[in-house]
Design a protein around this motif. Sequence first.
Motif, PDB file in Angstrom:
ATOM      1  N   GLU A 115     -56.542 -32.332  51.856  1.00  0.00           N
ATOM      2  CA  GLU A 115     -57.815 -33.615  51.342  1.00  0.00           C
ATOM      3  C   GLU A 115     -58.358 -32.205  50.068  1.00  0.00           C
ATOM      4  O   GLU A 115     -58.709 -32.911  49.149  1.00  0.00           O
ATOM      5  CB  GLU A 115     -59.071 -34.050  51.540  1.00  0.00           C
ATOM      6  CG  GLU A 115     -58.005 -35.337  52.288  1.00  0.00           C
ATOM      7  CD  GLU A 115     -57.375 -35.285  53.740  1.00  0.00           C
ATOM      8  OE1 GLU A 115     -57.717 -33.952  53.865  1.00  0.00           O
ATOM      9  OE2 GLU A 115     -56.377 -36.026  54.115  1.00  0.00           O
ATOM     10  N   ARG A 339     -55.493 -33.013  44.395  1.00  0.00           N
ATOM     11  CA  ARG A 339     -54.868 -34.330  46.149  1.00  0.00           C
ATOM     12  C   ARG A 339     -55.059 -35.836  45.457  1.00  0.00           C
ATOM     13  O   ARG A 339     -53.756 -36.251  45.246  1.00  0.00           O
ATOM     14  CB  ARG A 339     -55.006 -33.551  46.814  1.00  0.00           C
ATOM     15  CG  ARG A 339     -54.522 -34.533  48.205  1.00  0.00           C
ATOM     16  CD  ARG A 339     -53.345 -34.823  48.675  1.00  0.00           C
ATOM     17  NE  ARG A 339     -52.736 -33.155  48.870  1.00  0.00           N
ATOM     18  CZ  ARG A 339     -51.296 -33.185  49.687  1.00  0.00           C
ATOM     19  NH1 ARG A 339     -50.600 -34.246  49.261  1.00  0.00           N
ATOM     20  NH2 ARG A 339     -51.084 -32.186  49.584  1.00  0.00           N
ATOM     21  N   THR A 343     -52.114 -38.376  44.878  1.00  0.00           N
ATOM     22  CA  THR A 343     -51.581 -39.400  45.414  1.00  0.00           C
ATOM     23  C   THR A 343     -52.044 -40.963  44.868  1.00  0.00           C
ATOM     24  O   THR A 343     -50.927 -41.053  45.193  1.00  0.00           O
ATOM     25  CB  THR A 343     -52.856 -39.434  46.577  1.00  0.00           C
ATOM     26  OG1 THR A 343     -52.877 -38.530  47.237  1.00  0.00           O
ATOM     27  CG2 THR A 343     -52.605 -40.306  47.630  1.00  0.00           C
ATOM     28  N   HIS A 344     -52.833 -40.680  44.105  1.00  0.00           N
ATOM     29  CA  HIS A 344     -53.745 -41.828  43.339  1.00  0.00           C
ATOM     30  C   HIS A 344     -51.672 -42.031  41.869  1.00  0.00           C
ATOM     31  O   HIS A 344     -51.534 -43.063  41.755  1.00  0.00           O
ATOM     32  CB  HIS A 344     -53.910 -42.254  42.331  1.00  0.00           C
ATOM     33  CG  HIS A 344     -55.097 -43.124  41.965  1.00  0.00           C
ATOM     34  ND1 HIS A 344     -54.823 -44.424  42.004  1.00  0.00           N
ATOM     35  CD2 HIS A 344     -54.205 -43.828  40.737  1.00  0.00           C
ATOM     36  CE1 HIS A 344     -55.653 -45.375  41.078  1.00  0.00           C
ATOM     37  NE2 HIS A 344     -54.494 -45.276  40.258  1.00  0.00           N
ATOM     38  N   HIS A 346     -48.797 -40.792  42.090  1.00  0.00           N
ATOM     39  CA  HIS A 346     -47.578 -40.752  42.764  1.00  0.00           C
ATOM     40  C   HIS A 346     -46.775 -39.586  42.193  1.00  0.00           C
ATOM     41  O   HIS A 346     -45.728 -40.023  41.651  1.00  0.00           O
ATOM     42  CB  HIS A 346     -46.871 -41.704  43.131  1.00  0.00           C
ATOM     43  CG  HIS A 346     -47.029 -42.568  43.569  1.00  0.00           C
ATOM     44  ND1 HIS A 346     -47.488 -42.593  45.039  1.00  0.00           N
ATOM     45  CD2 HIS A 346     -48.372 -43.981  42.884  1.00  0.00           C
ATOM     46  CE1 HIS A 346     -48.686 -44.278  45.492  1.00  0.00           C
ATOM     47  NE2 HIS A 346     -48.646 -45.166  44.767  1.00  0.00           N
TER      48      HIS A 346
END
Length: 388
Positions: A115, A339, A343-344, A346
């Motif tokens: 993270e 990160r 992640t949000h 993709h």
Amino acid sequence: MSKITLFTSEAVSCGHPDKLADQISDALLDAYLAHDPEARMASEILVTTDFACLGGEFRTGAAVDIEDVVRKTIRQVGYTGGINPGFDDATVEIENRMQAQSAEIAQGVDAGSRESEGAGDQGLMFGYACNETPELMPAPIAYAHAVLRELEAMRKAGNQLLRPDAKSQITVEYANGKPVRAHTLLVSHQHSPDATQHELLELTAEAWQKVLPEGWVDKNTRILCNPTGSFMLGGPAGDTGLTGRKIIVDTYGGYARHGGGAFSGKDPTKVDRSAAYAARYLAKNIVAAKLATHCEIQLSYAIGIAEPLAIAVNTFGTGTADDAALEKSIRRSLSLTPRGIRTHLHLNAPIYLPTASGGHFGRAAGSAGPGTFPWEGLGLVKTLQDNI
């Protein structure tokens, strides 16, 4: 009395030498990400007469047939079958000088928990949106890209007069800050030996009429095509191309500020790319949420540090809330660590080749296949509104 101003933006086609280099860089990135979503890569490609040189660094266990990817990309752009003497997918010499990623870069990006991984480099990135077009892009760059997409569609549908290399330029007339008409329209398009100047002018005028709003082309609009009179030698045979040399074409056509970092060939740990996408995503969602009609967002990072050093919001006096309130809403609505962004949105997926020509912004989410252009989605509208 109306205040009349002019603004000009340009775009280049998929066959422009710099854009070909960008597409090779992103085709290689996609090939690695398809096998290894955590692959790290930053490539710089040079293309010139029958030669392509690959430089940069990577870190992945994936095996990719690099030469096959390069030749396939050149072929898909249209430099194939001998139509462009001096550069062809079958004859181009390829030299690969890519090497392993620096351990010093890796230790900063990989430090700590997943993270809290750090940014891949320092830098500043801008995102922008406005209500001038349905795509929430500035009108000049939106239409400069649109006409080249139209001409590319004609070429790929079988028009024998057009070749892959092209540039467009549009000067838009604004009345009291609103785009109202086309002042000057320009296309320089590589062509076959059989094409006449009159035929090319008719083709380009037809393409402009298709993509511009009704009434924008009038009797006073100046339309130019190949002002020198001939453009047969194109692509890398006519001009050397390099990755990352069309950063204004890639973004907002000079209408908004730019942090200086290029996109193509960089994996999404590089905030030059991912944070610029996040800034566009935020700006677009703010405008779509009717929290402003014009919005520019700046993010800044330091290598090895996860959180942005600063977030700056500017709505140019058009916001329904003040800029400080919008900044707080952004912080509450989206994690802007590398990160968090990846992640949000993709971003660890092979979605980058379609971005490497036609602009990185103003394209519908999913328009080039599943998962493409996720930063153009509007999934943050309600969240931003609720967090004001």
